[in-house]
Each structure stands twice: as structure tokens, then as C-alpha cells.
Design a protein around this motif. Structure first.
Motif, PDB file in Angstrom:
ATOM      1  N   GLY A 197       0.756  -1.190  -0.025  1.00 18.58           N
ATOM      2  CA  GLY A 197      -0.043   0.071   0.040  1.00 18.58           C
ATOM      3  C   GLY A 197       0.840   1.162   0.142  1.00 18.58           C
ATOM      4  O   GLY A 197       2.098   1.461   0.061  1.00 18.58           O
ATOM      5  N   ALA A 198       0.127   2.343  -0.208  1.00 18.58           N
ATOM      6  CA  ALA A 198       0.722   3.812  -0.129  1.00 18.58           C
ATOM      7  C   ALA A 198       1.550   3.841   1.071  1.00 18.58           C
ATOM      8  O   ALA A 198       2.973   4.435   0.848  1.00 18.58           O
ATOM      9  CB  ALA A 198      -0.208   4.758  -0.295  1.00 18.58           C
ATOM     10  N   ARG A 199       1.364   3.503   2.468  1.00 22.43           N
ATOM     11  CA  ARG A 199       1.810   3.703   3.532  1.00 22.43           C
ATOM     12  C   ARG A 199       3.472   3.007   3.374  1.00 22.43           C
ATOM     13  O   ARG A 199       4.427   3.283   3.897  1.00 22.43           O
ATOM     14  CB  ARG A 199       1.421   3.489   4.613  1.00 22.43           C
ATOM     15  CG  ARG A 199       2.146   3.663   6.074  1.00 22.43           C
ATOM     16  CD  ARG A 199       1.112   3.978   7.242  1.00 22.43           C
ATOM     17  NE  ARG A 199       0.438   5.117   7.112  1.00 22.43           N
ATOM     18  CZ  ARG A 199      -0.476   5.371   8.000  1.00 22.43           C
ATOM     19  NH1 ARG A 199      -0.761   4.530   9.140  1.00 22.43           N
ATOM     20  NH2 ARG A 199      -1.121   6.494   7.831  1.00 22.43           N
ATOM     21  N   ALA A 200       3.011   1.825   3.228  1.00 21.34           N
ATOM     22  CA  ALA A 200       4.238   0.736   2.955  1.00 21.34           C
ATOM     23  C   ALA A 200       5.164   1.412   1.938  1.00 21.34           C
ATOM     24  O   ALA A 200       6.493   1.194   2.135  1.00 21.34           O
ATOM     25  CB  ALA A 200       3.716  -0.649   2.576  1.00 21.34           C
ATOM     26  N   ARG A 201       4.877   1.880   0.845  1.00 25.09           N
ATOM     27  CA  ARG A 201       5.797   2.549  -0.204  1.00 25.09           C
ATOM     28  C   ARG A 201       6.674   3.530   0.273  1.00 25.09           C
ATOM     29  O   ARG A 201       7.819   3.944   0.173  1.00 25.09           O
ATOM     30  CB  ARG A 201       5.057   2.942  -1.567  1.00 25.09           C
ATOM     31  CG  ARG A 201       4.409   1.509  -2.213  1.00 25.09           C
ATOM     32  CD  ARG A 201       4.156   1.877  -3.545  1.00 25.09           C
ATOM     33  NE  ARG A 201       3.046   2.837  -3.592  1.00 25.09           N
ATOM     34  CZ  ARG A 201       1.606   2.670  -3.642  1.00 25.09           C
ATOM     35  NH1 ARG A 201       1.165   1.469  -3.590  1.00 25.09           N
ATOM     36  NH2 ARG A 201       0.870   3.664  -3.670  1.00 25.09           N
ATOM     37  N   LEU A 202       5.836   4.484   1.184  1.00 29.90           N
ATOM     38  CA  LEU A 202       6.454   5.769   1.683  1.00 29.90           C
ATOM     39  C   LEU A 202       7.568   5.384   2.745  1.00 29.90           C
ATOM     40  O   LEU A 202       8.647   5.661   2.890  1.00 29.90           O
ATOM     41  CB  LEU A 202       5.434   6.607   2.617  1.00 29.90           C
ATOM     42  CG  LEU A 202       4.465   7.439   1.511  1.00 29.90           C
ATOM     43  CD1 LEU A 202       3.493   8.248   2.254  1.00 29.90           C
ATOM     44  CD2 LEU A 202       5.113   8.478   0.443  1.00 29.90           C
ATOM     45  N   ARG A 203       7.063   4.272   3.498  1.00 24.65           N
ATOM     46  CA  ARG A 203       8.180   3.624   4.516  1.00 24.65           C
ATOM     47  C   ARG A 203       9.447   3.237   3.894  1.00 24.65           C
ATOM     48  O   ARG A 203      10.423   3.224   4.337  1.00 24.65           O
ATOM     49  CB  ARG A 203       7.477   2.916   5.475  1.00 24.65           C
ATOM     50  CG  ARG A 203       6.548   3.302   6.237  1.00 24.65           C
ATOM     51  CD  ARG A 203       5.769   2.384   7.087  1.00 24.65           C
ATOM     52  NE  ARG A 203       4.928   2.830   7.960  1.00 24.65           N
ATOM     53  CZ  ARG A 203       3.998   2.273   8.939  1.00 24.65           C
ATOM     54  NH1 ARG A 203       4.015   1.015   8.792  1.00 24.65           N
ATOM     55  NH2 ARG A 203       3.195   3.058   9.844  1.00 24.65           N
ATOM     56  N   TRP A 204       9.218   2.345   2.545  1.00 23.62           N
ATOM     57  CA  TRP A 204      10.190   1.916   1.849  1.00 23.62           C
ATOM     58  C   TRP A 204      11.140   3.351   1.332  1.00 23.62           C
ATOM     59  O   TRP A 204      12.360   3.124   1.503  1.00 23.62           O
ATOM     60  CB  TRP A 204       9.657   1.116   0.691  1.00 23.62           C
ATOM     61  CG  TRP A 204      10.728   0.770  -0.220  1.00 23.62           C
ATOM     62  CD1 TRP A 204      11.584  -0.210  -0.252  1.00 23.62           C
ATOM     63  CD2 TRP A 204      11.228   1.531  -1.739  1.00 23.62           C
ATOM     64  NE1 TRP A 204      12.599  -0.232  -1.334  1.00 23.62           N
ATOM     65  CE2 TRP A 204      12.343   0.769  -2.241  1.00 23.62           C
ATOM     66  CE3 TRP A 204      10.815   2.668  -2.301  1.00 23.62           C
ATOM     67  CZ2 TRP A 204      12.649   1.198  -3.407  1.00 23.62           C
ATOM     68  CZ3 TRP A 204      11.156   2.760  -3.596  1.00 23.62           C
ATOM     69  CH2 TRP A 204      12.301   2.355  -4.055  1.00 23.62           C
ATOM     70  N   VAL A 205      10.553   4.144   0.727  1.00 22.46           N
ATOM     71  CA  VAL A 205      11.360   5.436   0.580  1.00 22.46           C
ATOM     72  C   VAL A 205      12.012   5.964   1.666  1.00 22.46           C
ATOM     73  O   VAL A 205      13.372   6.541   1.516  1.00 22.46           O
ATOM     74  CB  VAL A 205      10.433   6.722   0.008  1.00 22.46           C
ATOM     75  CG1 VAL A 205      11.174   7.818  -0.147  1.00 22.46           C
ATOM     76  CG2 VAL A 205       9.856   6.142  -1.287  1.00 22.46           C
ATOM     77  N   HIS A 206      11.623   6.036   2.938  1.00 23.83           N
ATOM     78  CA  HIS A 206      12.151   6.542   4.188  1.00 23.83           C
ATOM     79  C   HIS A 206      13.429   5.483   4.458  1.00 23.83           C
ATOM     80  O   HIS A 206      14.525   6.146   4.907  1.00 23.83           O
ATOM     81  CB  HIS A 206      11.118   6.274   5.426  1.00 23.83           C
ATOM     82  CG  HIS A 206      11.947   6.703   6.554  1.00 23.83           C
ATOM     83  ND1 HIS A 206      12.321   6.042   7.633  1.00 23.83           N
ATOM     84  CD2 HIS A 206      12.234   8.097   7.062  1.00 23.83           C
ATOM     85  CE1 HIS A 206      12.412   6.484   8.729  1.00 23.83           C
ATOM     86  NE2 HIS A 206      12.601   7.959   8.252  1.00 23.83           N
ATOM     87  N   LEU A 207      13.431   4.357   4.193  1.00 23.14           N
ATOM     88  CA  LEU A 207      14.428   3.527   4.223  1.00 23.14           C
ATOM     89  C   LEU A 207      15.551   3.742   3.275  1.00 23.14           C
ATOM     90  O   LEU A 207      16.668   3.650   3.755  1.00 23.14           O
ATOM     91  CB  LEU A 207      13.928   2.053   4.310  1.00 23.14           C
ATOM     92  CG  LEU A 207      13.078   1.415   5.524  1.00 23.14           C
ATOM     93  CD1 LEU A 207      12.499   0.117   5.174  1.00 23.14           C
ATOM     94  CD2 LEU A 207      14.101   1.243   6.632  1.00 23.14           C
ATOM     95  N   ILE A 208      15.027   3.975   1.806  1.00 20.13           N
ATOM     96  CA  ILE A 208      16.008   4.162   1.019  1.00 20.13           C
ATOM     97  C   ILE A 208      16.800   5.661   1.174  1.00 20.13           C
ATOM     98  O   ILE A 208      18.126   5.698   1.184  1.00 20.13           O
ATOM     99  CB  ILE A 208      15.270   4.149  -0.303  1.00 20.13           C
ATOM    100  CG1 ILE A 208      14.665   2.785  -0.821  1.00 20.13           C
ATOM    101  CG2 ILE A 208      16.335   4.689  -1.671  1.00 20.13           C
ATOM    102  CD1 ILE A 208      15.717   1.594  -0.788  1.00 20.13           C
ATOM    103  N   LEU A 209      16.295   6.197   2.051  1.00 24.48           N
ATOM    104  CA  LEU A 209      16.849   7.547   2.467  1.00 24.48           C
ATOM    105  C   LEU A 209      17.912   7.268   3.419  1.00 24.48           C
ATOM    106  O   LEU A 209      18.972   7.896   3.445  1.00 24.48           O
ATOM    107  CB  LEU A 209      15.871   8.575   2.675  1.00 24.48           C
ATOM    108  CG  LEU A 209      15.012   9.303   1.789  1.00 24.48           C
ATOM    109  CD1 LEU A 209      13.854  10.242   2.241  1.00 24.48           C
ATOM    110  CD2 LEU A 209      15.660  10.032   0.709  1.00 24.48           C
ATOM    111  N   GLY A 210      17.841   6.544   4.223  1.00 26.26           N
ATOM    112  CA  GLY A 210      18.390   5.931   5.426  1.00 26.26           C
ATOM    113  C   GLY A 210      19.818   5.421   4.820  1.00 26.26           C
ATOM    114  O   GLY A 210      20.929   5.670   5.274  1.00 26.26           O
ATOM    115  N   GLY A 211      19.500   4.548   3.775  1.00 24.41           N
ATOM    116  CA  GLY A 211      20.651   3.997   3.163  1.00 24.41           C
ATOM    117  C   GLY A 211      21.481   5.014   2.219  1.00 24.41           C
ATOM    118  O   GLY A 211      22.826   4.800   2.463  1.00 24.41           O
ATOM    119  N   ALA A 212      20.857   5.777   1.571  1.00 23.31           N
ATOM    120  CA  ALA A 212      21.558   6.861   1.023  1.00 23.31           C
ATOM    121  C   ALA A 212      22.438   7.786   2.080  1.00 23.31           C
ATOM    122  O   ALA A 212      23.630   8.117   1.613  1.00 23.31           O
ATOM    123  CB  ALA A 212      20.799   7.842   0.221  1.00 23.31           C
TER     124      ALA A 212
END
Length: 441
Positions: free
Chosen positions: A23-38
Motif C-alpha cells: 500500500g501507499a504507506r508501505a511504499r512511503l516507508r520504503w522511501v524512508h528506508l532508502i533515504l537512510g541507506g543513502a
């Protein structure tokens, strides 16, 4: 037909589960994790240099062990940089926007205490560490899954050098698409689980500490104190002016034909009162717009020394007899009073006269005196005003709300004094005592 409700429930459950993972919230949380990796990459590159020098190898990516060592060394660097106060508001802002955590569960502003910095450091390390792992998975898993899904349909993939392996030993290539889909599903599950973990840990590690709650309460109390003071200034200035102007206009109307001289004096008093009140009103409204406590404390206000005589004159112009007894003490004038005491005393006298104009029926006697210091007590400024009470209260409720007397009591309390108001020997009396300091101990 009986099986349909169970089937519908199962379908609803599957849709809900898919929403949690995709869902949309799961996708936003994935973006949050990708930002952490960056955000981890600068730390990782620095750690890579250190590990490369230590191991004698310029490129650590060729060794899984050295890559993991670089990752492990980067985490203490992440934790050390998170002690800076601004890391918390930046992290809290990202969590609000991407993780769906409500505002009230996250702290506002920089970390003020070492306990808050430690919790922020733990959050920063968790976010960047987990985000780096998931970012690596997000880079590696989708291409691998695409190759596996396409393997049965593209012969070149099966004959390529890197493709000879498990599928080159006789295993059916048609199993590969299932593995590819499984890899994508596993990545989605890992992303949703990691995002949910961070969303659950955010209020714990980024939530307000006891020091944050205390600081917030102090800020609210300071803001409320300033607003209460401005409200008292507005009430006292405008309330007194309206009472005085109303009575002056009524008195002038009654003697319009018989005493033109009094009418002229009343109109002049009305003009002076309204002009002064407009100036005070403009100053108070300006402070309310600016919401600056420092400006509120520095705002000009009338005092006993400069404005008492004018206040008494305007009250007398309304037709009320006011007898004033002033005893400033050995100094001989009110200019020697502390500025804040002179200011608050003026407002208390103004409110007492306003009450007399609104509710009294006869002459007013006002006494203002400085009491000399005695053993164990400081000097005090005593204000006493008496006047005949008004008629007994009728069935109509009082419309003034009692804010004036409450405001006078608050003014006295701020200086460590007190205000008493009520019937006294057949009169209505208001008595205020304000400490001035200078007592012997």
C-alpha cells in the motif's frame, strides 16, 4: 451460497494484507528506508578507506568480509554524529512525512539533554543501518528476480557463463520464475516489516523526554503569562475608558442647558480619555500581533508618578467626587517607586475607580501610602478605596464577568502582594498591598 461469506472474508483479509505490504504507506516507508541507506553512504565510504588501509587492499568490495567490516565500522560513526541537536528535528520531520506517525508522539525541536541525544543517536543508527541493508537488497533483488523470471523464455540466459550453475545441472528452468517472484515478495515483506519496525520505534526514540515536556510546559506558561498580562492591560485600559466616557456623556447630557462650562469640561475629558485609550489599545494590539514577550515587558504603560493625577481628573469629570490622600513616604513623590510597582499600582487604582463608576452610588475615597519598613517586613505600598455600594443585585446577571478584580489580584500576586475586595463597615472597599522591598532581615 453458504461458502460465500467465508470467501469474502478471506478476500478482504488478502486485500488488507496486500495493502500492508504494497500500500501507499508501505511504499512511503520504503522511501524512508532508502533515504537512510543513502545517508549512510558517506560514513560507509569513510569506513571503507579505513578498512582498505588496515587490510592493505585498495578495493574492499571484492571481499564480503571487508565489506561487512566497513559496514560495521560505519555504524559507530553514524551514532557519534547523531549527538548534534538538529538531527532530531530532521529525523522527526521525515518520520511524520513518510512513516505515518502522528505529531503528538514525536518531540519538537532539537534534543536538549544527553538522554534525548542518546535516544536520537540510537534512532539515527537504526534508521541508517537498516536502511542501508534494505537499499542493498532493493538494488540486487529486482535484477536477479527479472533474470529468474525470464530464464525459461530466453535461452541465452541459460547458456550464459554466469547462468550455468544450478540450472545447468539438470534442474528445470521453469522453477526459476517462482524463485524470482518469491524474491520480489520477500523484498516487499522485508521492506514492510522494516518500515513497520521503524514506525513503532520512532515514538520511543524520537518522542519527548521529561526534559522536553518540562521545557514545553515552561514555554506555554511563559506565553500564557504574557497573554494574560496583555489581556489585563486591554481590559483595564478599555474598560475604564468606556465606563468613564459613558458617565461623562450622561452627566454632560443632564446639564447640557444649565451648565455649559461643565459640558465643555466633560467633552474635553472624553476627548482626552479616548485619545489615550486609542494609543494604549494600538500598543496592546501591536504586541498581540508580534507575540514577542520581550516587547511585551518593555511596552510603555501608565504609572502612578506620571499618570495618577490625570486619572483622577478624568474620573472627577464624570461627575464622581473623588477624595485622594497620597503619602509617598520620605521620598515625597511617586517617582521613587520601583517601575513595575508604580505601573501595577496605577492599574489597580484604575480598576478600583472603574468599579466605583460602574457599581457605586456616591463619593469615592482613595488612600495611597507607602508604609515604612519594620523589623522583619519590607516596605509596602497600600492602596485603599472605599465608596457606598450600589443597589442590591437584581435578577439580571452581572455582565462584567469579574475580570477586573481578578486581574487586579493577579497583578498584586505577581509582585508578592494581595488584594481584598468586599463589603466593609457599610461601604465597599478594595484594599491592595504591594511589597516594595527594603525591609530588614
Amino acid at each position: 451460497g453458504r461458502g460465500m461469506p467465508g470467501g469474502e472474508g478471506m478476500g478482504t483479509g488478502m486485500r488488507a494484507g496486500a495493502g500492508l505490504v504494497l500500500g501507499a504507506r508501505a511504499r512511503l516507508r520504503w522511501v524512508h528506508l532508502i533515504l537512510g541507506g543513502a545517508l549512510l553512504m558517506p560514513y560507509f565510504l569513510l569506513a571503507q578507506v579505513v578498512v582498505g588501509v588496515w587490510s592493505g587492499r585498495g578495493n574492499v568490495f571484492g571481499s564480503t568480509a571487508l565489506t561487512l567490516a566497513s559496514y560495521g565500522l560505519s555504524l559507530p560513526l553514524v551514532a557519534a554524529t547523531a549527538v548534534f541537536g538538529l538531527v532530531r528535528p530532521l529525523s522527526a520531520g521525515a518520520v511524520r512525512a513518510l512513516c505515518g506517525v502522528p505529531d503528538g508522539r514525536l518531540a519538537e525541536g532539537p534534543a536538549r539533554s544527553w538522554a534525548a541525544r542518546g535516544r536520537t543517536s540510537a534512532w539515527w543508527t537504526l534508521h541508517l543501518g537498516v536502511g542501508a541493508v534494505l537499499s542493498g537488497m532493493s538494488l540486487a533483488v529486482p535484477p536477479m528476480a527479472v533474470v529468474l523470471i525470464a530464464l525459461p523464455f530466453v535461452s541465452g540466459l541459460r547458456t550464459a557463463e554466469w547462468g550455468t550453475g544450478w540450472f545447468g545441472t539438470g534442474a528445470s528452468p521453469y522453477v526459476a520464475p517462482l524463485l524470482g517472484i518469491g524474491l520480489l515478495g520477500g523484498l516487499a515483506l522485508c521492506s514492510a516489516g522494516a518500515g513497520a519496525l521503524l514506525a513503532r520505534m520512532a515514538p520511543v526514540l524520537l518522542g519527548p523526554t521529561a526534559a522536553d515536556r518540562l521545557a514545553e510546559a515552561e514555554e506555554r506558561a511563559a506565553d500564557l503569562a504574557v497573554r494574560n498580562r496583555l489581556a489585563r492591560e486591554l481590559h483595564d485600559a478599555v474598560g475604564h475608558a468606556l465606563s468613564a466616557v459613558t458617565l461623562q456623556a450622561v452627566a454632560a447630557r443632564r446639564v447640557l442647558d444649565s451648565d455649559p462650562g461643565f459640558v465643555r469640561e466633560a467633552l474635553a475629558a472624553i476627548e482626552d480619555t479616548t485619545r489615550r485609550t486609542v494609543g494604549e489599545l494600538d500598543a496592546v494590539l501591536g504586541l498581540l500581533r508580534d507575540a514577542d514577550p520581550a516587547r511585551a515587558d518593555a511596552a510603555p504603560a501608565p504609572t502612578l508618578a506620571a499618570d495618577l493625577d490625570g486619572l483622577l481628573a478624568r474620573t472627577r469629570a464624570a461627575g464622581t467626587t473623588v477624595t485622594a490622600h497620597q503619602d509617598p513616604g520620605p521620598a515625597g513623590n511617586w517617582e521613587q517607586l520601583p517601575a513595575i510597582a508604580s505601573r501595577e499600582a496605577y492599574r489597580i487604582v484604575q480598576e478600583a475607580l472603574s468599579n466605583a463608576l460602574r457599581h457605586g452610588t456616591g463619593p469615592v475615597e482613595l488612600r495611597i501610602a507607602v508604609r515604612a519598613a519594620e523589623a522583619g517586613t519590607p516596605r509596602e505600598l497600600e492602596i485603599t478605596m472605599t465608596n457606598p455600594p450600589g443597589p442590591a443585585a437584581g435578577p439580571q446577571p452581572r455582565t462584567t464577568g469579574g475580570r477586573g478584580l481578578r486581574g487586579a489580584a493577579e497583578r498584586a500576586t505577581l509582585l508578592g502582594g494581595r488584594v481584598e475586595a468586599g463589603p466593609y463597615r457599610g461601604q465597599w472597599r478594595l484594599r491592595a498591598v504591594l511589597p516594595l522591598g527594603g525591609g530588614s532581615r
